[in-house]
Design an enzyme around this catalytic site. Structure first.
Site, PDB file in Angstrom:
ATOM      1  N   TYR A  54      51.661 -56.735 -10.693  1.00 11.83           N
ATOM      2  CA  TYR A  54      53.087 -57.077 -10.828  1.00 11.83           C
ATOM      3  C   TYR A  54      53.502 -56.825 -12.270  1.00 11.83           C
ATOM      4  CZ  TYR A  54      52.716 -59.237  -6.209  1.00 11.83           C
ATOM      5  OH  TYR A  54      52.503 -59.472  -4.870  1.00 11.83           O
ATOM      6  N   HIS A 129      44.113 -57.106  -2.507  1.00 11.42           N
ATOM      7  CA  HIS A 129      45.541 -56.856  -2.317  1.00 11.42           C
ATOM      8  C   HIS A 129      45.866 -56.004  -1.077  1.00 11.42           C
ATOM      9  CE1 HIS A 129      49.381 -56.750  -5.005  1.00 11.42           C
ATOM     10  NE2 HIS A 129      49.720 -56.787  -3.735  1.00 11.42           N
ATOM     11  N   GLY A 213      62.448 -59.700   1.509  1.00 17.28           N
ATOM     12  CA  GLY A 213      62.221 -58.873   0.322  1.00 17.28           C
ATOM     13  C   GLY A 213      63.335 -59.021  -0.698  1.00 17.28           C
TER      14      GLY A 213
END
Ligand code: NAP
Length: 288
Positions: A54, A129, A213
């Protein structure tokens, strides 16, 4: 704040998703990001989801982990119960693209870097991930098992996994798979089989992008009429109704709504106080 379980640890039933604080479009003003994390902690949130990836691009890896570590350290209250959940296995490219590396060597090295950025001896929850098609899934999960056995991570989780991968990972980890993080929202219901399997196995299920989202979260009520209708009846936001619906789906669900403003995480966290009636739940759950 109600609590739910990751492994044998109780965490807040709603976590904070850290991604909007570090990827493209993130706040220019870092104080706003810190205030958002502090607002989550003030609201009783003890689970913060992050990832080494991120960041804006390859030059900025770990931005979110470092920001969260600083914000937790500067919070005035008790943070001893806070569990930071990070991930490894996604890479970032020059210009901001996303890549994958699920090799055991890479994952172990990524975990070491995350330990340093988070400033801890053991990571609360370390999640693989995303499956890397170039690496045998069992080998990637084997790295998590080694990290658990070495005490580098307290709990192991996986993300973007299908039911076969969940069963395989749990076997490789000797029954110690603590969480699965898959996309799930009114907009994206196709992780229902994974949610059901987690419910059956008693593994925490962390729906990612639970509001649809970053780009779509604001339109939730406009796009899904039952969420707008229940929100209007109850005098709350459609986003809060959405988090309450996710909580009501199963006791293993721990939503992690992303936020880049104190007001939005406060509103989402308040969903623990919104108990849906059976009729409301049925109307919301009928959306496909
Ligand atoms: N494992 C994976 O592959 C994966 C992929 C994507 C995401 N994730 C994780 O999942 C987390 C959540 O997903 P996400 O951030 O992509 O999307 P999301 O949670 O569906 O939406 C995030 C957006 O929702 C807005 N929001 C939050 N609460 C709100 C409320 N009560 N009312 C109105 N708007 C609200 C926020 O707006 P403001 O910015 O204005 O606060 C934020 O930008 C991420 O942060 C990340 O930790 C994981």
């Amino acid at each position: 704040m109600q609590s739910r379980r990751i492994g044998d640890t109780q965490v807040s039933a709603i976590g904070l998703g850290g991604m909007p604080l570090s990827i493209e479009g993130r706040p220019d003003d870092e104080q706003r990001s810190v205030d958002t994390i502090h607002a989550a902690l003030d609201a009783g949130v003890t689970l913060i989801d992050t990832a080494d990836a991120y960041s804006l691009d390859n030059t900025d890896i770990g931005h979110n982990e470092s920001l969260i570590a600083r914000a937790v350290a500067s919070f005035g209250g008790d943070t001893s119960e806070v569990l930071i959940a990070t991930k490894g296995g996604h890479t970032r490219a020059k210009g901001g693209g996303w890549g994958l590396n699920g090799s055991p060597e890479y994952l172990k090295q990524a975990c070491e870097a995350s330990l340093k950025r988070l400033g801890v001896d053991a990571i609360g929850l370390y999640q693989f991930h995303r499956p890397d098609p170039a690496v045998d899934y069992a080998d990637s999960v084997g790295a998590l098992r080694d990290l658990l056995d070495a005490g580098k991570i307290r709990y192991a989780g996986i993300s973007n996994a299908d039911p076969d991968q969940i069963r395989l990972a749990n076997d490789i980890l000797g029954g110690r798979l603590a969480s699965v993080q898959n996309e799930f929202s009114p907009r994206f219901r196709s992780s229902e089989p994974e949610l059901d399997l987690c419910d059956e196995l008693g593994i925490a299920f962390l729906p990612w992008s639970p509001l649809g989202g970053i780009a779509k979260a604001g339109e939730l009520g406009a796009n899904f009429a039952p969420f707008a209708a229940v929100a209007a009846d109850r005098g709350v936001s459609p986003q809060q109704v959405c988090v309450a619906w996710l909580l009501a789906k199963s006791p293993v669900v721990i939503p992690i709504p992303g936020s880049s403003r104190p007001a939005t995480i406060r509103d989402s966290a308040a969903a623990v106080h919104l108990t849906l009636t059976a009729d409301e739940f049925t109307r919301l759950d009928a959306i496909h």
